[in-house]
Scaffold this active site. Structure first.
Site, PDB file in Angstrom:
ATOM      1  N   ASP A 103       0.850  -1.195   0.000  1.00  0.00           N
ATOM      2  CA  ASP A 103       0.000   0.000   0.000  1.00  0.00           C
ATOM      3  C   ASP A 103       0.886   1.245   0.000  1.00  0.00           C
ATOM      4  OD1 ASP A 103      -2.151   1.874   0.507  1.00  0.00           O
ATOM      5  OD2 ASP A 103      -3.341   0.183   1.190  1.00  0.00           O
ATOM      6  N   HIS A 105       2.162   2.144  -3.272  1.00  0.00           N
ATOM      7  CA  HIS A 105       1.299   3.165  -3.869  1.00  0.00           C
ATOM      8  C   HIS A 105       1.865   4.571  -3.724  1.00  0.00           C
ATOM      9  CE1 HIS A 105      -2.363   0.246  -3.262  1.00  0.00           C
ATOM     10  NE2 HIS A 105      -1.422  -0.250  -4.038  1.00  0.00           N
TER      11      HIS A 105
END
Ligand code: NAG
Ligand code: NAG
Ligand code: NAG
Length: 322
Positions: free
Chosen positions: A218, A241
């Site tokens: 993430d 991300h």
């Protein structure tokens, strides 16, 4: 010997014993002396809590030592305020129990209301999150999932050299803290592990992350509402991300994000580089004074992205202007 000399010698002896005692008291509290076993199997949680309690209530600045070896630790919450500054020196490897016993807890190792902590050492914490991620991927009604290392309501903290592997959820969570410096971190989880953000920060002031390598499933770093004065320098991010501000999601009385700087950092094989995300909902929160300087993007899908209709789910709110 004259009486006076004997007296004064005795006096010095007592003084020396007192000094010696002070040094002994001030020296480190080894978790091994509180029952921790370096076998990777015996639950050493209460040994860690007891060593912490001893250091925290000491009249002298002191150290909790986790020596070399593998220590099984379940969810532990370590509380301040402490009488004097506490150092936690991690030389060994802390491993989590099975996900059935850990993932019902919000956090694995948490520090609460501690002022003046320094966490140092070459050891690792390994939450062994893979069975928890499989549960999540199969959507089997999984428990919450523990954050590996959490600072809640802490001030003046240095975290130097923490290595965290395979967290169930966020690796490091920082909430309602002030003056936190984190450096030389290595935070790792596979790129397909769900919600394993490297660092999540909210409601905190003066946080810096320096010289750190973060690769997860993430955000490498996510900067939530109420974060002010945050600096990131020399971060290597990827996979993951990227570094995200937000999301600002229109929660009542939500605070904005201000004075953020990311510089001299490299993003490699990430979805995003730097991102600002806000939901399309009414909100008084603003994102202000954000500076991105000298960032290198290699194989990054969206190097800079400002998404004002962030919505990872279905049933998204329609665009709102206020
Ligand atoms: C911030 O915390 C560090 C310990 O990490 C301390 O040395 C420093 O004095 C603190 N700074 C302020 C402004 O309180
Ligand atoms: C580019 O990044 C993606 C992940 O975003 C990865 O799957 C792919 O292998 C990378 N390509 C190269 C050439 O490294
Ligand atoms: C924004 O602030 C005003 C005035 O304080 C308040 O009435 C309103 O409910 C707030 N809106 C949101 C979405 O928080």
């Amino acid at each position: 010997m004259p009486k006076l000399a004997v007296l004064s010698q005795t006096f010095f002896l007592v003084l020396n014993i007192a000094t010696l005692l002070q040094i002994c008291i001030a020296k480190s509290y080894n978790v091994g002396d509180f029952g921790a076993m370096a076998d990777g199997k015996t639950d050493s949680s209460s040994a860690l809590s007891k060593a912490w309690a001893a250091a925290c209530s000491s009249d002298y600045e002191s150290t909790v030592l986790v020596p070399q070896g593998m220590f099984l630790v379940n969810s532990v919450s370590l509380y301040g305020p402490c009488k004097k500054k506490v150092h936690l020196r991690l030389l060994g490897n802390i491993v989590a129990p099975s996900y059935q016993s850990l993932s019902n807890h919000q956090s694995w190792i948490s520090f609460n209301n501690v002022d003046g902590l320094s966490f140092i050492g070459s050891g690792t914490i390994d939450a062994k999150g893979s069975s928890y991620w499989s549960c999540k991927k199969q959507q089997r009604g999984c428990p919450y999932g523990a954050r590996s290392f959490s600072l809640q309501g802490c001030n003046n903290v240095l975290v130097n050299g923490l290595k965290s592997f395979d967290s169930e959820g966020v690796h490091i969570s920082i909430n309602q803290c002030n003056n936190i410096t984190m450096q030389n971190l290595i935070l790792t989880a596979p790129d397909d592990s769900p919600n394993t953000d490297g660092i999540h920060i909210g409601n905190s002031n003066f946080v810096s992350v320096l010289h750190s390598k973060i690769g997860t499933g993430d955000d490498c770093i996510s900067i939530g509402p109420g974060t002010k004065n945050m600096w990131m320098d020399h971060i290597v991010c990827g996979p993951g991300h990227g570094i995200s501000i937000g999301s600002i999601d229109g929660t009542p009385r939500e605070e904005g994000v201000e004075d953020i700087e990311v510089k001299n950092s490299v993003f490699r094989n990430t979805d995003n580089g730097v991102r600002i995300k806000t939901w399309a909902k009414p909100s008084n929160a603003t994102v202000m004074n954000v500076k991105f300087t000298n960032l290198v993007m290699k194989n990054v899908t969206n190097p800079i992205i400002i998404d004002q209709e962030y919505c990872p789910q279905s049933n998204c709110p329609k665009g709102v202007r206020t």
